[in-house]
Design a protein around this motif. Structure first.
Motif, PDB file in Angstrom:
ATOM      1  N   PRO A  26      46.052  48.083  61.751  1.00 36.47           N
ATOM      2  CA  PRO A  26      47.057  48.591  62.641  1.00 36.47           C
ATOM      3  C   PRO A  26      48.370  49.127  62.178  1.00 36.47           C
ATOM      4  O   PRO A  26      49.178  49.591  62.437  1.00 36.47           O
ATOM      5  CB  PRO A  26      47.212  47.791  63.768  1.00 36.47           C
ATOM      6  CG  PRO A  26      47.020  46.348  63.109  1.00 36.47           C
ATOM      7  CD  PRO A  26      45.937  46.528  61.960  1.00 36.47           C
ATOM      8  N   ASN A  27      48.457  48.700  60.646  1.00 36.24           N
ATOM      9  CA  ASN A  27      49.611  48.873  59.844  1.00 36.24           C
ATOM     10  C   ASN A  27      49.798  50.323  59.401  1.00 36.24           C
ATOM     11  O   ASN A  27      49.685  50.674  58.275  1.00 36.24           O
ATOM     12  CB  ASN A  27      49.751  47.994  58.673  1.00 36.24           C
ATOM     13  CG  ASN A  27      51.101  48.128  57.875  1.00 36.24           C
ATOM     14  OD1 ASN A  27      52.161  48.608  58.706  1.00 36.24           O
ATOM     15  ND2 ASN A  27      51.066  47.619  56.782  1.00 36.24           N
ATOM     16  N   GLN A  37      44.688  52.835  63.906  1.00 33.04           N
ATOM     17  CA  GLN A  37      44.092  51.701  63.047  1.00 33.04           C
ATOM     18  C   GLN A  37      43.513  52.688  61.661  1.00 33.04           C
ATOM     19  O   GLN A  37      42.622  53.440  61.902  1.00 33.04           O
ATOM     20  CB  GLN A  37      43.386  50.871  63.823  1.00 33.04           C
ATOM     21  CG  GLN A  37      43.949  49.980  64.898  1.00 33.04           C
ATOM     22  CD  GLN A  37      42.850  49.144  65.247  1.00 33.04           C
ATOM     23  OE1 GLN A  37      42.755  48.046  64.918  1.00 33.04           O
ATOM     24  NE2 GLN A  37      41.976  49.531  66.240  1.00 33.04           N
ATOM     25  N   ALA A  38      43.790  52.099  60.663  1.00 37.53           N
ATOM     26  CA  ALA A  38      43.175  52.600  59.560  1.00 37.53           C
ATOM     27  C   ALA A  38      42.020  51.843  59.168  1.00 37.53           C
ATOM     28  O   ALA A  38      41.865  50.582  59.259  1.00 37.53           O
ATOM     29  CB  ALA A  38      44.205  52.645  58.059  1.00 37.53           C
ATOM     30  N   ALA A  39      40.793  52.459  58.759  1.00 36.91           N
ATOM     31  CA  ALA A  39      39.643  52.217  58.362  1.00 36.91           C
ATOM     32  C   ALA A  39      39.389  52.377  56.741  1.00 36.91           C
ATOM     33  O   ALA A  39      39.267  51.324  55.964  1.00 36.91           O
ATOM     34  CB  ALA A  39      38.450  52.652  58.838  1.00 36.91           C
ATOM     35  N   ILE A  40      39.657  53.470  56.335  1.00 37.97           N
ATOM     36  CA  ILE A  40      39.456  54.219  54.855  1.00 37.97           C
ATOM     37  C   ILE A  40      41.109  54.488  54.684  1.00 37.97           C
ATOM     38  O   ILE A  40      41.535  55.545  55.063  1.00 37.97           O
ATOM     39  CB  ILE A  40      38.548  54.941  54.767  1.00 37.97           C
ATOM     40  CG1 ILE A  40      37.255  54.563  55.475  1.00 37.97           C
ATOM     41  CG2 ILE A  40      38.219  55.271  53.528  1.00 37.97           C
ATOM     42  CD1 ILE A  40      36.723  53.125  54.702  1.00 37.97           C
ATOM     43  N   ASN A  41      41.517  53.852  53.474  1.00 37.55           N
ATOM     44  CA  ASN A  41      42.734  54.495  52.849  1.00 37.55           C
ATOM     45  C   ASN A  41      42.961  53.772  51.495  1.00 37.55           C
ATOM     46  O   ASN A  41      42.233  52.909  50.955  1.00 37.55           O
ATOM     47  CB  ASN A  41      43.955  54.075  53.677  1.00 37.55           C
ATOM     48  CG  ASN A  41      44.335  52.712  53.929  1.00 37.55           C
ATOM     49  OD1 ASN A  41      43.892  51.912  53.187  1.00 37.55           O
ATOM     50  ND2 ASN A  41      45.017  52.496  54.802  1.00 37.55           N
ATOM     51  N   VAL A 124      38.176  59.255  66.318  1.00 34.98           N
ATOM     52  CA  VAL A 124      38.041  59.019  64.972  1.00 34.98           C
ATOM     53  C   VAL A 124      38.736  59.905  64.446  1.00 34.98           C
ATOM     54  O   VAL A 124      38.588  61.046  64.734  1.00 34.98           O
ATOM     55  CB  VAL A 124      36.419  58.777  64.525  1.00 34.98           C
ATOM     56  CG1 VAL A 124      36.458  58.728  63.002  1.00 34.98           C
ATOM     57  CG2 VAL A 124      35.859  57.573  65.213  1.00 34.98           C
ATOM     58  N   LEU A 125      39.570  59.782  63.411  1.00 30.00           N
ATOM     59  CA  LEU A 125      40.455  60.516  62.523  1.00 30.00           C
ATOM     60  C   LEU A 125      39.969  60.566  61.089  1.00 30.00           C
ATOM     61  O   LEU A 125      39.801  59.471  60.444  1.00 30.00           O
ATOM     62  CB  LEU A 125      41.794  60.250  62.869  1.00 30.00           C
ATOM     63  CG  LEU A 125      42.524  60.008  64.063  1.00 30.00           C
ATOM     64  CD1 LEU A 125      44.060  59.622  64.082  1.00 30.00           C
ATOM     65  CD2 LEU A 125      42.493  61.494  64.871  1.00 30.00           C
ATOM     66  N   VAL A 126      39.968  61.830  60.542  1.00 26.41           N
ATOM     67  CA  VAL A 126      39.919  62.058  59.166  1.00 26.41           C
ATOM     68  C   VAL A 126      40.757  62.932  58.602  1.00 26.41           C
ATOM     69  O   VAL A 126      40.685  64.053  59.127  1.00 26.41           O
ATOM     70  CB  VAL A 126      38.290  62.257  58.700  1.00 26.41           C
ATOM     71  CG1 VAL A 126      38.104  62.150  57.273  1.00 26.41           C
ATOM     72  CG2 VAL A 126      37.454  61.328  59.357  1.00 26.41           C
TER      73      VAL A 126
END
Length: 161
Positions: A26-27, A37-41, A124-126
């Protein structure tokens, strides 16, 4: 043969990664009424050219008018009803529901809205880069009645009305 063995070990640690749904980060940039919330970065998996995550949008919540610079964005609607307004004066509007994809090209001023007054919107965001580019636009005077634009492709045509 030792080069092959070394490659095998490298892929063990630098290959495919699975990010569990309950381990999202969540950062990330937050907007009132929305929880991203970030999954992939880069920080989580070393991604160089893509960012992916989720957003939960409360009923009737919306972003301010903004664009994402040179980035391309894709939004996949998991549940709920998304309304997108875009254009110099947010003169265009379209909605998307579960299973629909939304594509936002670079530099397009837009506003994301949960169109349902009772249910949260889950997406879901990309994005096409690891950097979070958000350019807020504060001097937009939205038109009162945006023009409805249907998303069409070779399979789906404009509805008869």
């Amino acid at each position: 043969m030792s080069g092959h063995d070394h490659s095998h070990e490298r892929w063990k640690h630098d290959g495919v990664r699975v990010i569990k749904g309950d381990q999202l980060d969540p950062n990330t940039a937050q907007t009132p009424g929305m929880f991203r919330q970030a999954a992939i970065n880069h920080a989580r998996v070393g991604a160089q050219k893509i960012w992916a995550g989720t957003v939960a949008i409360e009923p009737n919540a919306k972003t301010g008018v903004h664009h994402h610079g040179a980035l391309e964005s894709v939004i996949y609607v998991v549940s709920g009803r998304a309304r997108m307004r875009w254009g110099e004066r947010l003169e265009y509007v379209a909605e998307a529901g579960p299973g629909d994809f939304i594509f936002v090209p670079p530099y397009v001023p837009h506003q994301e809205i949960n169109a349902d007054p009772d249910q949260p919107l889950q997406c879901v965001l990309v994005r096409s880069d690891n950097e979070a580019v958000v350019v807020n636009i504060t001097d937009v005077e939205p038109v009162e009645a945006p023009e409805e634009v249907y998303w069409v492709d070779p399979i789906h045509t404009r509805p008869e009305g």
